[in-house]
Design a protein around this motif. Structure first.
Motif, short mmCIF file in Angstrom:
data_model
loop_
_atom_site.label_atom_id
_atom_site.label_comp_id
_atom_site.label_asym_id
_atom_site.label_seq_id
_atom_site.Cartn_x
_atom_site.Cartn_y
_atom_site.Cartn_z
N LYS A 162 0.13 2.86 0.89
CA LYS A 162 -0.73 2.75 0.03
C LYS A 162 -0.86 1.29 -0.60
CE LYS A 162 -4.55 3.71 -2.29
NZ LYS A 162 -5.92 3.73 -1.79
N VAL A 163 -1.75 0.55 -0.37
CA VAL A 163 -1.60 -0.87 -0.84
C VAL A 163 -2.74 -1.23 -1.71
CG1 VAL A 163 -1.67 -3.11 0.14
CG2 VAL A 163 -1.00 -1.41 1.66
N PRO A 164 -2.08 -1.92 -2.88
CA PRO A 164 -3.25 -2.32 -3.96
C PRO A 164 -4.07 -3.47 -3.10
CG PRO A 164 -0.79 -2.44 -4.55
CD PRO A 164 -0.81 -2.31 -3.47
N ALA A 165 -5.27 -3.34 -3.55
CA ALA A 165 -6.49 -4.16 -3.06
C ALA A 165 -5.98 -5.75 -2.95
CB ALA A 165 -7.78 -4.01 -3.58
N ALA A 166 -5.49 -6.11 -3.96
CA ALA A 166 -4.83 -7.48 -4.49
C ALA A 166 -3.93 -7.86 -3.09
CB ALA A 166 -4.44 -7.78 -5.82
N ASN A 167 -3.17 -7.06 -2.67
CA ASN A 167 -2.08 -7.28 -1.75
C ASN A 167 -2.44 -6.93 -0.36
OD1 ASN A 167 -0.59 -7.68 -3.99
ND2 ASN A 167 0.50 -6.01 -4.03
#
Length: 100
Positions: free
Chosen positions: A15-20
């Motif tokens: 699960k990746v933060p959108a910013a990353n």
């Protein structure tokens, strides 16, 4: 066939933060290139889920347990996967599968 000789499949869900997201995708492309050069790595394919592009699923196939261990001990796994990708994630779940 003995279990030690069977191919092993790894499913990893990130699960990746959108910013990353773009950074993680670029790093995974580098991991894919380097991992596929390993003798025991048969498949290394990252995917994004259709419902949530910030969820990435890695599908990896290795010749056996020794190949998984060699992958995990590799410089690129240590420096890129653990050192650069994992710190950018919200969560990470990894499963190792075998056929029956």
């Amino acid at each position: 066939m003995s279990e030690a000789k069977q191919n092993r499949v790894i499913l990893a869900r990130y699960k990746v933060p959108a910013a990353n997201l773009e950074k993680v995708k670029a790093l995974l492309q580098e991991m894919q290139f380097l991992s596929l050069q390993e003798e025991g790595c048969l498949v290394y394919q990252p995917h994004q889920t259709v419902e949530d592009p910030c969820t990435i699923v890695l599908y990896e196939v290795y010749k056996d347990d020794a190949a998984i261990n060699a992958h995990r001990d590799s410089d690129h796994f240590q420096t890129i996967a653990l050192g650069q990708i994992v710190p950018l994630l919200e969560s990470r779940a990894v499963e190792i599968l075998s056929q029956f």
